[in-house]
Design an enzyme around this catalytic site. Structure first.
Site, PDB file in Angstrom:
ATOM      1  N   ASN A 207      -2.040  -7.762 -12.925  1.00  0.00           N
ATOM      2  CA  ASN A 207      -1.262  -9.356 -12.781  1.00  0.00           C
ATOM      3  C   ASN A 207      -2.235 -10.294 -12.097  1.00  0.00           C
ATOM      4  O   ASN A 207      -3.466  -9.914 -11.947  1.00  0.00           O
ATOM      5  CB  ASN A 207      -0.076  -9.173 -12.331  1.00  0.00           C
ATOM      6  CG  ASN A 207      -0.250  -8.438 -10.548  1.00  0.00           C
ATOM      7  OD1 ASN A 207      -1.020  -9.142  -9.893  1.00  0.00           O
ATOM      8  ND2 ASN A 207       0.299  -7.506 -10.320  1.00  0.00           N
ATOM      9  N   PHE A 324       8.005  -9.730  -0.605  1.00  0.00           N
ATOM     10  CA  PHE A 324       8.019 -10.930  -1.077  1.00  0.00           C
ATOM     11  C   PHE A 324       8.643 -10.834  -2.345  1.00  0.00           C
ATOM     12  O   PHE A 324       9.265  -9.672  -2.883  1.00  0.00           O
ATOM     13  CB  PHE A 324       6.623 -11.132  -1.358  1.00  0.00           C
ATOM     14  CG  PHE A 324       5.706 -11.853  -0.432  1.00  0.00           C
ATOM     15  CD1 PHE A 324       5.380 -11.324   0.791  1.00  0.00           C
ATOM     16  CD2 PHE A 324       5.156 -13.174  -0.578  1.00  0.00           C
ATOM     17  CE1 PHE A 324       4.713 -12.056   1.706  1.00  0.00           C
ATOM     18  CE2 PHE A 324       4.464 -13.819  -0.212  1.00  0.00           C
ATOM     19  CZ  PHE A 324       4.179 -13.282   1.299  1.00  0.00           C
TER      20      PHE A 324
END
Ligand code: PMT
Length: 397
Positions: A207, A324
């Site tokens: 990613n 997160f």
């Protein structure tokens, strides 16, 4: 006790603002000692700063400072903060490479005080890969940057490279002077960057995480006196000096590295973008189009362990776990769902996609708890790192 800022002043047209920075620091009760490069004296006479400081101004490495033959060492020791404002591309390059060929750069190398830099230069110089690499090198060492602004430049160009406003420079300096070692004796574990899940020796799933967020958190925690373990996937960032670095590739390796450090951590911040799945059967040889179309076009995946959920599930009451949530919509609702599902103490929710969040120098986040949330304005990731640690420390106490 009165704090001392050694203000390094370099040769560029923005140098006149250094006088405003000096006055602003003095108004805040800070003692300022100015050290100029030779080029700086081509723009402003040292007498200007001497008049403002009522103290001698240091320029040459061999200036005969009265009764102080090794000036750079005493300056280095006096500094509670070494602030270079404005900082030219040339001086930034010297600092990045440890060059010490004048009083300013020698003092910078000799000081153990935190260093802050306010860049000022032409937009093309600012954007040049060499300058950008030097900035990343210095950031990785914990140097704080007071970001250059965008706008009309003295050379007539328009773009990033304007010296930050004196008030902003003074505010950042004061904040750094006031940063206490409030994490002394604490162990902070941080995950950063992406994970890389191999398909074959040439291909992988990953990613867009650059690691900037996690590295900023590690630096901030170190600056506040913590012991830091930084577990990072593959990123183009240099080691954070002083941190125990664990560089990994896959989610399974990240899980193992986190598992080894977690029980000793007081605060654990999971900023890494961990791939949720990995190819079930990575090939040891490069798959060939045609012959291996079936394997290439239908990659079977296996779910990766959820590192945050696993660690939060076993955390002791005195530990703080911050997760997160990278979302492209409904940030608060989705972050709250993750908070509950993963049993974190807090989730830092951020909107990603369309150039936001990943790899940027700034981010806009919301701290999400079960019963409330706190939105933060867009800020650079160093300031965000301190805000996250402030929040975690509050929970710890
Ligand atoms: O690194 P930068 O370029 O600065 O970019 C920052 C960031 C966008 C990566 C960062 O702000 C961020 O959002 N990190 C979390 C990205 C992510 O994986 O979000 P998520 O919603 O998929 O995961 C939720 C939480 O679970 C995260 O704390 C993640 O670390 C954790 N997780 C996820 C999957 C997994 N298998 N194990 C995990 O621990």
């Amino acid at each position: 006790m009165q704090k001392t800022v050694v203000l390094g002043v370099t040769g560029c047209v923005a140098i006149y603002k250094a006088c405003e920075v000096l006055r602003g620091l003095q108004k805040a009760g800070v003692r300022v000692k100015v050290v100029m490069t030779k080029n700086a004296t081509e723009f402003i006479q040292p007498a200007m700063f001497r008049a403002l400081m009522r103290e001698p101004v240091a320029v040459g490495l061999f200036d005969d400072a009265p009764g102080d033959p090794i000036h750079h060492i005493s300056l280095a020791k006096e500094a509670d903060l070494f602030l270079v404002a404005p900082c030219t591309a040339n001086v930034m390059a010297k600092l990045a490479h440890g060059i010490a060929d004048d009083l300013l750069t020698t003092t910078a190398l000799a000081t153990t005080a935190p260093i802050a830099i306010a860049p000022a230069m032409n937009v093309n110089m600012y954007d040049h890969v060499a300058t950008q690499e030097n900035m990343q090198t210095l950031k990785a060492r914990g140097v704080r940057f007071i970001d250059a602004g965008e706008g009309y430049l003295a050379c007539g160009d328009v773009g990033r490279g304007r010296l930050a406003e004196p008030d902003d420079i003074v505010a950042a300096a004061i904040e750094m002077l006031e940063v206490t070692h409030d994490l002394a004796g604490k162990h902070v574990l941080v995950t950063a960057g992406p994970t890389v899940e191999p398909i074959d020796p040439a291909r992988y799933i990953s990613n867009r995480s650059s690691g900037k967020t996690g590295f900023a958190i590690a630096r901030a925690a170190l600056n506040r006196g913590a012991k830091v373990t930084l577990v990072t996937g593959p990123v183009a960032l240099g080691d954070v000096e002083g941190a125990d670095m664990a560089r990994v590739t896959t989610a399974l390796q990240m899980r193992d590295a986190v598992d080894a450090a977690f029980d000793d951590a007081d605060i654990a911040v999971f900023s890494a973008a961990v791939c949720d799945a990995r190819p079930s059967n990575p090939s040891k040889r490069k798959l060939k189009k045609g012959a291996d179309d079936e394997a290439l076009m239908h990659i079977e995946l296996t779910e990766n362990p959820d590192i945050l959920a696993t660690m939060a599930g076993r955390k002791r009451p005195e530990q703080v776990v911050v997760g997160f949530a990278a979302e492209t919509e409904n940030v608060v609702a989705n972050a709250r769902a993750k908070l509950e599902r993963k049993h974190a103490d807090m989730i830092v929710g951020n909107l990603v996609g369309e150039g936001r969040g990943f790899a940027t120098d700034e981010n806009e986040v919301v701290f999400v708890y079960a019963d409330r949330e706190r939105r933060l304005p867009l800020m650079n990731k160093d300031d965000l790192a301190h805000a996250i640690l402030d929040e975690a420390l509050e929970k710890l106490e």
